[in-house]
Design an enzyme around this catalytic site. Structure first.
Site, PDB file in Angstrom:
ATOM      1  N   LYS A 102      12.127  -4.832 -21.731  1.00 38.66           N
ATOM      2  CA  LYS A 102      10.985  -3.913 -21.761  1.00 38.66           C
ATOM      3  C   LYS A 102      10.888  -3.236 -23.125  1.00 38.66           C
ATOM      4  CE  LYS A 102      12.891  -1.991 -18.308  1.00 38.66           C
ATOM      5  NZ  LYS A 102      13.330  -1.195 -17.114  1.00 38.66           N
ATOM      6  N   THR A 141       6.742   9.691 -17.517  1.00 39.06           N
ATOM      7  CA  THR A 141       7.204   8.303 -17.426  1.00 39.06           C
ATOM      8  C   THR A 141       8.513   8.177 -16.655  1.00 39.06           C
ATOM      9  OG1 THR A 141       8.312   8.543 -19.575  1.00 39.06           O
ATOM     10  CG2 THR A 141       6.066   7.617 -19.575  1.00 39.06           C
ATOM     11  N   GLY A 185      10.979   7.193 -13.992  1.00 41.12           N
ATOM     12  CA  GLY A 185      10.989   6.184 -12.946  1.00 41.12           C
ATOM     13  C   GLY A 185      10.229   4.915 -13.272  1.00 41.12           C
ATOM     14  N   THR A 186       9.802   4.754 -14.513  1.00 40.84           N
ATOM     15  CA  THR A 186       9.027   3.552 -14.857  1.00 40.84           C
ATOM     16  C   THR A 186       9.837   2.280 -14.651  1.00 40.84           C
ATOM     17  OG1 THR A 186       9.631   3.900 -17.178  1.00 40.84           O
ATOM     18  CG2 THR A 186       7.476   4.674 -16.492  1.00 40.84           C
ATOM     19  N   GLY A 187      11.095   2.298 -15.068  1.00 37.57           N
ATOM     20  CA  GLY A 187      11.917   1.098 -14.933  1.00 37.57           C
ATOM     21  C   GLY A 187      12.161   0.723 -13.486  1.00 37.57           C
ATOM     22  N   CYS A 188      12.482   1.712 -12.662  1.00 39.21           N
ATOM     23  CA  CYS A 188      12.703   1.470 -11.235  1.00 39.21           C
ATOM     24  C   CYS A 188      11.440   0.911 -10.591  1.00 39.21           C
ATOM     25  CB  CYS A 188      13.095   2.768 -10.531  1.00 39.21           C
ATOM     26  SG  CYS A 188      14.532   3.609 -11.212  1.00 39.21           S
TER      27      CYS A 188
END
Length: 267
Positions: A174, A206, A208-211
């Protein structure tokens, strides 16, 4: 029959990341969400105040209960905290023969708090990545896993090849931490690279974007999508979740998990 998905991750008391973000994403993408909690965190948009790991026996009990009655069509791993938890979870996934595994190697919270013990890095490389249908590290996580500095796209491509060689069938590095004017996510499937580009959105919301991104990929895999289609849908989902801001909290606020559905984009 409805697709069933499992998240193996930590709980976020603030609701923006971890188990809570995953379950919200699953619901929005029309899959049935289940969970095995690996750690409890006391956190809000301002940061992580404390982390309490769940005993490994209890983590495994949760997985045994799922295996007995609710076999997942896909699963994702998030914050697994320690080497012993990672190894135990990986062994259980392999033992059960669960497929469609998405590995999100969560290491550091948005506010900077470390969420992974040092002994866990080796376990991710040796035990978890070989099970991954898709792995979704951000640039700092990929740097740790590959022991490289990823300050150019060429270096990210080399890192993606390393992660693929470690066992991850598809790798998504990412690009949120990159310096490009556009946000560029690099995808590698062992044969070719492709880039997902999007406008950078100027926002502090932003968390929690990865989860959320990894949970959206898991949802797609559970419903029978190819890895590439699941990744592309997840990209649209998370971009919309960042773009339509909730504006909650005084720090790194959560993304808007229902923005994709409300936009009428579909599932």
């Amino acid at each position: 029959m409805v697709a069933k998905v499992l998240t193996i991750a930590g709980s976020d008391s603030g609701g923006g990341a971890g188990i809570q973000a995953d379950i919200k994403t699953f619901q929005e993408l029309d899959v049935y969400g289940m969970s095995a909690i690996t750690a409890l965190t006391a956190q809000n948009t301002l940061g992580v105040q404390n982390v309490y790991p769940i005993p490994v026996d209890m983590v495994l009990e949760q997985l045994n209960s799922i295996a007995e009655d609710l076999r997942p069509d896909a699963l994702k791993t998030g914050m697994l905290f320690s080497g012993v938890i990672i190894e135990s979870v990986a062994d259980k996934i392999a033992e059960q023969g669960w497929g469609n595994v998405v590995v999100d190697p969560v290491m550091i919270a948005k506010g900077g708090a470390r969420l992974l013990q040092e002994d866990a890095i080796r376990a991710i490389r040796e035990k978890l990545l070989p099970l991954a249908t898709v792995s979704t590290p951000n640039i700092p996580e990929a740097e740790v896993l590959t022991e490289m500095t990823l300050d150019t796209m060429d270096r990210r491509k080399k890192a993606a090849k390393i992660l693929h060689k470690l066992g991850s069938s598809h790798v998504v590095i990412k690009g949120g931490h990159g310096q490009e004017e556009e946000l560029v996510d690099l995808v590698y499937d062992g044969n070719r690279f492709f880039e997902m580009k999007s406008m950078r959105i100027d926002t502090r919301h932003t968390h929690g974007t990865g989860c959320t991104f990894a949970a959206a990929i898991t949802s797609g895999l559970a419903k029978g999508c190819t890895a590439e289609d699941a990744i592309l849908t997840a990209k649209r989902f998370i971009h919309r979740a960042i773009e339509v801001q909730l504006g909650i909290g005084s720090g790194h606020g959560p993304t808007n998990h229902w923005a994709y559905r409300k936009a009428g984009i579909g599932v």
